[in-house]
Every structure is written in structure tokens, then in C-alpha cells.
Design an enzyme around this catalytic site. Structure first.
Site, PDB file in Angstrom:
ATOM      1  N   THR A  74       0.803  -1.224   0.000  1.00 19.12           N
ATOM      2  CA  THR A  74       0.000   0.000   0.000  1.00 19.12           C
ATOM      3  C   THR A  74       0.838   1.277   0.000  1.00 19.12           C
ATOM      4  O   THR A  74       0.563   2.209  -0.752  1.00 19.12           O
ATOM      5  CB  THR A  74      -0.927  -0.009   1.229  1.00 19.12           C
ATOM      6  OG1 THR A  74      -1.812  -1.111   1.076  1.00 19.12           O
ATOM      7  CG2 THR A  74      -1.713   1.276   1.347  1.00 19.12           C
ATOM      8  N   ASN A  95       5.663  -1.157   3.340  1.00 27.88           N
ATOM      9  CA  ASN A  95       4.837  -0.572   4.403  1.00 27.88           C
ATOM     10  C   ASN A  95       5.660  -0.385   5.675  1.00 27.88           C
ATOM     11  O   ASN A  95       5.495   0.587   6.401  1.00 27.88           O
ATOM     12  CB  ASN A  95       3.643  -1.473   4.720  1.00 27.88           C
ATOM     13  CG  ASN A  95       2.535  -1.340   3.682  1.00 27.88           C
ATOM     14  OD1 ASN A  95       2.554  -0.439   2.846  1.00 27.88           O
ATOM     15  ND2 ASN A  95       1.572  -2.248   3.736  1.00 27.88           N
ATOM     16  N   ASP A 157      -4.131   6.153   6.803  1.00 26.41           N
ATOM     17  CA  ASP A 157      -3.243   7.326   6.914  1.00 26.41           C
ATOM     18  C   ASP A 157      -2.187   7.299   5.823  1.00 26.41           C
ATOM     19  O   ASP A 157      -1.884   8.321   5.199  1.00 26.41           O
ATOM     20  CB  ASP A 157      -2.613   7.408   8.321  1.00 26.41           C
ATOM     21  CG  ASP A 157      -1.806   6.183   8.755  1.00 26.41           C
ATOM     22  OD1 ASP A 157      -1.681   5.209   7.971  1.00 26.41           O
ATOM     23  OD2 ASP A 157      -1.294   6.190   9.898  1.00 26.41           O
ATOM     24  N   HIS A 288      -8.131  -8.934   1.949  1.00 27.47           N
ATOM     25  CA  HIS A 288      -7.330  -9.627   2.963  1.00 27.47           C
ATOM     26  C   HIS A 288      -8.166 -10.567   3.823  1.00 27.47           C
ATOM     27  O   HIS A 288      -7.729 -11.644   4.210  1.00 27.47           O
ATOM     28  CB  HIS A 288      -6.663  -8.616   3.901  1.00 27.47           C
ATOM     29  CG  HIS A 288      -5.494  -7.902   3.306  1.00 27.47           C
ATOM     30  ND1 HIS A 288      -4.397  -8.565   2.806  1.00 27.47           N
ATOM     31  CD2 HIS A 288      -5.234  -6.578   3.137  1.00 27.47           C
ATOM     32  CE1 HIS A 288      -3.517  -7.673   2.360  1.00 27.47           C
ATOM     33  NE2 HIS A 288      -4.007  -6.469   2.539  1.00 27.47           N
ATOM     34  N   ASP A 329      -3.198   1.014  -5.709  1.00 31.29           N
ATOM     35  CA  ASP A 329      -1.844   1.014  -5.135  1.00 31.29           C
ATOM     36  C   ASP A 329      -1.118  -0.300  -5.384  1.00 31.29           C
ATOM     37  O   ASP A 329       0.098  -0.374  -5.250  1.00 31.29           O
ATOM     38  CB  ASP A 329      -1.911   1.316  -3.636  1.00 31.29           C
ATOM     39  CG  ASP A 329      -2.840   0.381  -2.891  1.00 31.29           C
ATOM     40  OD1 ASP A 329      -3.706  -0.276  -3.535  1.00 31.29           O
ATOM     41  OD2 ASP A 329      -2.708   0.286  -1.659  1.00 31.29           O
ATOM     42  N   HIS A 330      -1.849  -1.341  -5.721  1.00 30.77           N
ATOM     43  CA  HIS A 330      -1.292  -2.663  -6.019  1.00 30.77           C
ATOM     44  C   HIS A 330      -2.459  -3.546  -6.428  1.00 30.77           C
ATOM     45  O   HIS A 330      -3.614  -3.164  -6.232  1.00 30.77           O
ATOM     46  CB  HIS A 330      -0.576  -3.281  -4.798  1.00 30.77           C
ATOM     47  CG  HIS A 330      -1.406  -3.243  -3.541  1.00 30.77           C
ATOM     48  ND1 HIS A 330      -2.438  -4.124  -3.320  1.00 30.77           N
ATOM     49  CD2 HIS A 330      -1.378  -2.410  -2.477  1.00 30.77           C
ATOM     50  CE1 HIS A 330      -3.001  -3.834  -2.156  1.00 30.77           C
ATOM     51  NE2 HIS A 330      -2.386  -2.797  -1.619  1.00 30.77           N
ATOM     52  N   HIS A 472      -1.232  -9.487  -0.849  1.00 34.55           N
ATOM     53  CA  HIS A 472      -0.495  -9.084  -2.050  1.00 34.55           C
ATOM     54  C   HIS A 472       0.931  -8.830  -1.593  1.00 34.55           C
ATOM     55  O   HIS A 472       1.303  -9.229  -0.514  1.00 34.55           O
ATOM     56  CB  HIS A 472      -1.149  -7.822  -2.630  1.00 34.55           C
ATOM     57  CG  HIS A 472      -1.408  -6.797  -1.565  1.00 34.55           C
ATOM     58  ND1 HIS A 472      -0.456  -5.926  -1.123  1.00 34.55           N
ATOM     59  CD2 HIS A 472      -2.493  -6.581  -0.783  1.00 34.55           C
ATOM     60  CE1 HIS A 472      -0.937  -5.196  -0.135  1.00 34.55           C
ATOM     61  NE2 HIS A 472      -2.182  -5.566   0.109  1.00 34.55           N
TER      62      HIS A 472
END
Ligand SMILES: [Zn+2]
Length: 544
Positions: A74, A95, A157, A288, A329-330, A472
């Protein structure tokens, strides 16, 4: 004479076509990131969309966009979208990673924290843009004209921060209890924030029984995984704050804030163009928690469709020219138990011996060293040699670690930091990049591991069924591929199936608002959104 007449006639036709397709310089640039919205999910669901995601498909569709790098997570993903740069340049390599030079006891860092805040740790963080090494589109817009406003709203965030950048005027994200902003931003908050927070508290207190959309009936099929049941819609129990994140109410609330800010801040009506970044995060939590091929994801994506429709309606109501880009983002893929049932028999969960703690113990015994010898956040990706390993042993321990990883049947490749440091930045068609190229695009010599470990395809880096079921983060294309859609009302749409990159979004948007970006500062290229003879990239080209 006849030739000249013909040429004139041709030119008239061309210029008429160009006029019909001309893109108005937007007063509001809107970037929407749908977390974990893979190109595969877009392909599977695109005929089912009836609202915003249907309308966006009348614009310019790149169904085969790439988050080109290996660390398909992310934070790195969001950081590429509005910086035009791969993680190697943004510094957002994952991350979480390890920084053994930190003064604090906890050497793990979270990508969107400020580790210099006293008392902070990787789990008790202060949300910050501290680690982002490059400017975002919003930063560049404000540098060009401080009257531009940068507004960033997301479920996470790290999404709000990495899309927004260093000079955000309004940043709002969910902290598990309410939508909050960055430290040091004084109240008053816009009225919409209090309204949405109050509404969310009421929503969470009540049970929610989602209705199965008719279009999702064929996706609804129960599957037992460990002690969990996935594939069918679930009742969310009143008071279950964690389950809010996988419910339709989550993105709905984030969207409500975005719409409220469009309206109340009169975005687009100022002297300079404004930027609105929106991160819809719930799709990722759904992926997820339940995997990607059940009724849960189907219902979630129809929810995204509706929310994007609401955002477009709010933008229409401003009567200002706007331009929307939507991407992710992915990518992601389904939980291995169902992947296996769906014709890919080698899908598996990672072997526990590959966990960094297990590998570390093995090497500690072998070299008679204190554990930990290795540090890592997950079985794959960045693996660090502990600072406690003596200098005279470091080369041998690293070589032994590499050999251990390579001997495991679930490991595809291992790169050392030295190998990646010596490689040139990747070039050529992004779908043809080698595995090493993908890791090179993720590699920051200051922050990356001493070893970078690649899983074999279809290996889910989660051992059991206690927490998330699917994820992912791999360098494989199911995690790299995302859709990229550009839209303005009335735009002459086209579809381009050839691969493009999310780092191409920044120069593309910058050209539309006549913002020069020196090519040497970024990794992306401007995409010409004019489907005819015109070229929306001319401004950028001339600035080079
Ligand atoms: Zn994500």
C-alpha cells in the site's frame, strides 16, 4: 492547387475532430486510489458497473497499468501515483522496514510515521510524510502557485499522506475510532468531519445485515478456511469496530468526507487549480479478510462503483472543469485455498521455515551467534543482517542466508543489495521487466534489506488462518497490474491495452495544468490523453 485544397480539407477535418476532443485544463484534479483494485478485478467486474466506474470507462482506459516495482504494498504503491517515481526514488520501499540506526529500541519503522517523535514506535506511530523523499503533484502545484489547495482523504493514513505529500491543506483518515488529521493541524475541523464521525459511531453501534446484490449471486458460495467461513455476505455485529473496515459503510464515510470538502471548500473556484486525492481503502480489507472471489468482494466493488458515482456527481455540481484519474496502489489475488480449487493447483501458503524468525534461528545455530541474525517484516522482500553480526562474519553469514533461501522450493530468487546497487534503473516495456528489474525499482540503498527475497508465484506469505487469509506484496503480475482510468465529462474516450505505469500519472496530470516537470526528476512519461491528432503532453515535452 488540387493538392492544396485536399490538404486544407484534411486539416479542417482534423482540427474539427481535435476541437470536439479537447480536454479543458482542469480546475480540480482528482486522484482516486482504490486499494487492492487489481487489473484482474477490473476485468472481471467491469461489465457489472452501472454508476461511477461505468462512467469512467467512457473516458480513457488503460486496463493494463503497472505498479512496476517488486514491493507491491500500500505505501509504496500510493507513493508512486502522484510522484511519478518508483520506490527506489520515493524512498517508500515497503509498508514497514528495519532501520537499525534508529536510537529507539524498536528498529522497525512504519512508512508513514515520524520516528523522531519521542515515545513513538512502529506500532504507536505519529502519522507523517517524514519518509517520502520526493514532492507529490500537490507539492509541485503549491510551489507553482500557493493558492492551489491540496486535499487528501482516505481510509488509511498512509494513503492520504503518500497521495497528498508534504504540503497538504486538508488530510483526513480513519484511525480505528474516527477520522483524524495530522499532528500539529489545529482545529477547527470542517463541519463535515464531525458529522461523518458522529454518523459512523451510530452505524458501528448497530448490527448490519448486508443485502446480496442480484449481480453477486453467482459469486456467493460458502468456503470453510481454517475456522472461518468466506464466500458469502456476513452480518456485522454492532460494536465491532474492526469489522467496520470490511463493511460498505467504510468507503461510504470516506466518500462523504470527500464530497463535503468538495462542496464546503468550493474546490475548483480559486485562482489556481486544486488537488483532491481520495483513497478508498475498504476493498483491501475485504480482499485480505475474505479473498477476492466471493460475494464479499463483489458487493464491495459495486459499492466502490456507487461511491465513485457520488464523487462524480459532486464534481459535476461544482460546474468547474475537472479531471479524474482512478487507479490502485497494487493488485492482489485470492486466498490460496480457493485459487487451488480454481485451476491453479500450486497455490499455497508459505512454509513456516521461511519466516524471518525461523531463518534467523537456523543461522544463529549454524554460526553460534546470538539471535536475531536476520531481521525482516515478512518471509519475502527485505531481509536485514543484524548489526550484532561481527564484521569478519558478515559476508559468510549473508552468503549462507542466501543459500538457505535459494534451497527452499518456495523461493524464486534472492538478490543482494550489492547486486541491485550495481544495476541500472530498469527500462523497456514494464510487463517484460525481469524479476531483478522489479526489485531494482523497489531498491533504496539507504533503506532496503541486505537480501531481497522473491517468492515463487502463487505463494501467499501468510502461514495460517488466524489473521488475514489473503494478501499481495509479491513481484508477480497479479500483484503489479492495476487499471488506470482518466475521465473528464465529454472527453473522447479510447482504450489502450498496451502497458503503462502508475508513475506515468503525475506527468500526465501535470501537462494538463501546464505544470512543467523536469524529466530527470521522475520515472514516468506523459500519456497523451487526446485520442485524435492533438497532444496533451506538448507542454511537458517543450519543458524538457
Ligand atoms: Zn493497499
Amino acid at each position: 492547387m488540387q493538392f492544396r485544397l485536399t490538404l486544407a480539407a484534411v486539416l479542417t477535418v482534423v482540427s474539427a475532430a481535435s476541437a470536439a476532443q479537447a480536454i479543458s485544463p482542469p480546475r480540480i484534479v482528482v486522484a482516486i486510489s482504490v486499494d487492492q483494485f487489481s487489473a484482474d478485478l477490473f476485468a472481471e467486474y467491469r461489465p457489472l458497473f452501472t454508476a461511477g466506474l461505468k462512467r469512467l470507462q467512457t473516458g480513457i482506459v488503460f486496463p493494463d497499468g503497472y505498479q512496476s516495482h517488486a514491493a507491491t504494498e500500500t505505501c509504496p504503491g500510493h507513493a508512486t501515483i502522484l510522484t511519478g517515481s518508483h520506490p527506489a526514488r520515493t524512498g517508500i520501499i515497503a509498508n514497514e522496514w528495519y532501520d537499525q540506526s534508529l536510537a529507539r529500541a524498536d528498529k522497525k519503522v512504519y512508512c508513514a510515521e515520524d520516528p523522531t517523535v519521542p515515545g513513538s514506535s512502529s506500532t504507536n506511530t505519529t502519522a507523517s510524510v517524514y519518509f517520502l523523499k520526493v514532492p507529490t503533484l500537490g507539492d509541485r502545484m503549491k510551489a507553482a502557485d500557493p493558492r492551489s489547495r491540496v486535499v487528501s482523504v482516505a481510509g488509511k493514513d498512509r494513503a492520504a499522506i503518500m497521495l497528498g505529500g508534504h504540503a497538504i491543506d486538508q488530510a483526513w483518515f480513519w484511525n480505528g475510532k474516527s477520522y483524524v488529521t495530522l499532528r500539529g493541524v489545529a482545529p477547527p475541523a470542517p463541519a463535515i468531519i464531525e458529522q461523518v464521525n458522529a454518523g459512523v459511531a451510530v452505524t458501528i453501534a448497530k448490527d448490519e445485515t448486508p443485502a446480496l446484490p442480484e449481480a453477486c449471486r453467482s459469486h456467493s458460495s460458502a468456503l470453510a478456511v481454517g475456522d472461518k467461513n468466506v464466500g458469502v455476505l456476513h452480518v456485522r455485529k454492532g460494536g465491532d469496530w474492526a469489522a467496520f473496515r470490511t463493511s460498505l459503510a467504510f468507503d461510504h464515510a470516506t466518500t462523504d468526507i470527500a464530497i463535503g470538502l468538495i462542496r464546503d471548500l468550493h474546490l475548483g473556484s480559486g485562482a489556481a487549480p486544486d488537488l483532491l486525492a481520495i483513497g478508498l481503502s475498504a476493498t483491501d480489507y475485504v480482499g485480505h479478510t475474505f479473498g477476492t472471489e466471493g460475494a464479499e468482494m463483489c458487493a464491495q466493488l459495486l459499492g466502490v462503483d456507487a461511491n465513485v458515482g457520488r464523487i462524480l456527481a459532486a464534481l459535476d455540481a461544482t460546474h468547474q472543469p475537472y479531471l479524474v484519474v482512478l487507479t490502485a496502489d497494487h493488485g492482489g489475488h485470492d486466498l490460496p485455498e480457493r485459487v487451488k480449487m480454481h485451476a491453479v493447483p500450486d497455490a499455497a501458503r508459505v512454509d513456516a521455515s521461511l519466516l524471518p524468525g525461523s531463518m534467523s534461528k537456523e543461522l544463529a545455530t549454524e554460526f553460534n551467534l546470538p539471535d536475531p541474525v536476520l531481521l525482516g517484516v515478512s518471509p519475502f522482500g527485505d531481509i536485514y543482517l543484524a548489526r550484532t553480526v561481527p564484521d569478519d562474519l558478515r559476508k559468510r553469514v549473508l552468503a549462507a542466508a542466501k543459500a538457505h533461501y535459494l534451497a527452499h522450493p518456495q523461493v524464486a530468487a534472492v538478490f543482494t543489495a550489492d547486486e541491485l546497487r550495481r544495476m541500472p534503473a530498469p527500462s523497456g516495456p514494464v510487463d517484460e521487466w525481469s524479476l531483478a528489474d522489479r526489485f531494482r525499482a523497489s531498491f533504496d540503498p539507504d533503506r532496503s534489506g541486505d537480501l531481497l527475497v522473491a517468492s515463487k508465484p502463487h505463494v501467499t506469505p501468510i502461514v495460517g488462518w488466524d489473521g488475514y487469509l489473503a494478501t499481495h506484496g509479491s513481484p508477480w503480475n497479479y500483484d503489479r497490474r492495476v487499471p488506470i482510468l482518466f475521465y473528464q465529462p465529454g472527453i473522447a474516450g479510447f482504450e489502450q491495452a498496451l502497458p503503462v505505469e502508475t508513475v506515468d500519472i503525475l506527468p500526465t496530470l501535470a501537462a494538463l495544468i501546464h505544470l512543467p516537470i523536469p524529466a530527470a526528476e521522475i520515472d514516468g512519461r506523459c500519456l497523451d490523453l487526446d485520442g485524435g491528432e492533438g497532444d496533451t503532453c506538448l507542454d511537458v515535452a517543450s519543458s524538457r
